[in-house]
Motif scaffolding. Structure first.
Motif, mmCIF file in Angstrom:
data_model
loop_
_atom_site.group_PDB
_atom_site.id
_atom_site.type_symbol
_atom_site.label_atom_id
_atom_site.label_comp_id
_atom_site.label_asym_id
_atom_site.label_seq_id
_atom_site.Cartn_x
_atom_site.Cartn_y
_atom_site.Cartn_z
ATOM 1 N N GLU A 122 41.912 15.214 22.945
ATOM 2 C CA GLU A 122 41.961 15.583 21.535
ATOM 3 C C GLU A 122 41.812 17.094 21.357
ATOM 4 O O GLU A 122 41.282 17.786 22.232
ATOM 5 N N PRO A 123 42.294 17.627 20.234
ATOM 6 C CA PRO A 123 42.135 19.066 19.962
ATOM 7 C C PRO A 123 40.655 19.464 19.983
ATOM 8 O O PRO A 123 39.789 18.732 19.494
ATOM 9 N N GLY A 124 40.383 20.614 20.554
ATOM 10 C CA GLY A 124 39.018 21.125 20.624
ATOM 11 C C GLY A 124 38.296 20.788 21.904
ATOM 12 O O GLY A 124 37.281 21.407 22.218
ATOM 13 N N ALA A 125 38.802 19.804 22.646
ATOM 14 C CA ALA A 125 38.163 19.438 23.925
ATOM 15 C C ALA A 125 38.707 20.353 25.002
ATOM 16 O O ALA A 125 39.669 20.030 25.698
ATOM 17 N N ALA A 126 38.106 21.531 25.120
ATOM 18 C CA ALA A 126 38.627 22.544 26.034
ATOM 19 C C ALA A 126 37.492 23.379 26.605
ATOM 20 O O ALA A 126 36.389 23.440 26.042
#
Length: 415
Positions: free
Chosen positions: A200-204
């Motif tokens: 998902e977006p933000g999982a970085a």
């Protein structure tokens, strides 16, 4: 320029022409300035967001100290004597303290490994056990539906103290903090549900705000009786150079800011060739762990470039499901497609590697059999120097090179 890279318990050396060398990415400002015990005692005397640990429990309470397993570089044996000093100063009895190694989904330790992790003196003074993902207590569910199933030794304790080292993590943002609980001491189901948010977006790497994995971890940890954390930052030689203690989130965030100040390195442009190592044992025990360094190398390499990864990998690929996914796939993109349709713990790291393989070729310097390396879509080489010469033949004699001797610790920033 000749550069040494950690490789198992030894080194690999590579000579790079100055005209090709774009950057050597290493932590900045991490020169050890104070004795480790002094740093730890200062952190314990001046906790962030909580009173001192010695005031947070009553004599007779059962205290669980959660530490990392052998796949992490946390220097538990050097931290525990200082922590025990603080606990006993507050009236804790040694028979009421248990040191629990959070395994996540990793294998159990031998007694000799537990003794080494704890340190001889600590191992002889208190109980030292592994977490058991098969014997957990359900404490509830997070808002994202993660079952907060925590190993009984931890969930049944009166007070929990979490240890950790803080560095970048490829989808939780950073290691440390509440990660000692989830995934450290959680059930496989809990870990799988939490990690399913990695796409998902933000999982970085390096991202905390809006990171669904980190938010889920901290929501789960809030259901436990975490009294205190003691987290450290290590330099390339695995020495403690910074420490913070106190509140699970506040003390952790202080550590994340410190890591960013040292380890987020700007690059003007992506490189044709990136050479990366995890810094040697224990971080290059297997490919499952080496993936962290590979993920960071992918931030620095250009589309169609080459990543040369050096890791001894004495334990092979490292995890059964991960190995099955890697060996059964017919092409890298299949790994990425598969994880979006059916998230599977173990398979998640195979998908992460598949994503890197879609961007760049991987030249692997390891102890693995050449046939296995080719089977998992990589190119085997006997040394980093040999791999670099082959990379120059493909990318051209003027190809730019970035070197990351501690790949899991450095976050290249091309923004």
């Amino acid at each position: 320029m000749t550069i040494s890279l950690g490789y198992g318990t030894g080194q690999q050396e590579v000579s790079i022409p100055d005209r090709n060398l774009q950057a050597v990415l290493m932590p900045r400002g991490t020169e050890k300035q104070e004795d480790e015990d002094i740093l730890l005692r200062k952190a314990l005397r001046h906790p962030i967001g909580t009173p001192q640990l010695r005031t947070l429990f009553r004599s007779g309470e059962k205290i669980a100290v959660v530490a990392s397993d052998m796949t992490r570089p946390l220097p538990t044996s050097r931290i525990m004597p200082v922590l025990l000093e603080e606990l006993t100063a507050g009236g804790a009895r040694l028979e009421d303290i248990t040191l629990i190694f959070g395994l996540g989904i990793h294998r159990h330790h031998t007694e000799a490994e537990k003794r080494k992790l704890a340190g001889e003196a600590v191992y002889e003074r208190i109980r030292c056990v592994d977490s058991d993902p098969e014997d957990c207590i359900l404490l509830g569910y997070t808002s994202r539906g993660t079952p907060v199933e925590i190993t009984r030794e931890v969930a049944s304790a009166d007070r929990i103290v979490c240890l950790g080292n803080i560095e970048y993590h490829y989808f939780a943002g950073f290691s440390g903090g509440a990660k000692a609980i989830l995934p450290g001491t959680a059930s496989r189901n809990a870990i799988q549900k939490n990690h399913s948010h990695m796409m998902e977006p933000g999982a970085a790497s390096g991202c905390l705000e809006g990171n669904p994995v980190r938010e889920d971890i901290e929501e789960a940890a809030a259901m436990c009786k975490i009294a205190f954390i003691l987290n450290v930052v290590l330099d390339a030689a695995k020495r403690i150079i910074w420490a913070a203690a106190g509140d699970t989130v506040q003390a952790h965030r202080a550590g994340c800011r410190y890591v960013d100040s040292c380890c987020r390195r700007k690059l003007q442009s992506a490189a044709d060739i990136v050479i990366v190592s995890q810094g040697g044992a224990p971080k290059d025990l297997n490919l499952y762990q080496m993936q962290k360094a590979l993920n960071h190398a992918a931030y620095a390499v250009r589309e169609g470039g080459i990543i040369i990864m050096a890791g001894y990998l004495g334990e092979g690929l490292g995890e059964p499901v991960f190995e099955q996914w890697m060996r059964e796939a017919e092409e890298p993109k299949e790994l990425v497609r598969k994880i979006t349709k059916n998230f599977c713990l173990g398979g998640h790291k195979a998908a992460a590697i598949g994503s890197v393989l879609e961007k760049a070729s991987i030249f692997l310097v390891s102890s693995l059999q050449e046939s296995l390396v080719r089977e998992i879509f990589m190119h085997p080489f006997g040394s980093v120097q040999e791999a670099l010469q082959a990379a120059f033949q493909i990318m051209g004699e003027e190809a730019s090179v970035v070197v990351m001797p501690a790949g899991g610790s450095i976050l290249p920033d091309l923004k």
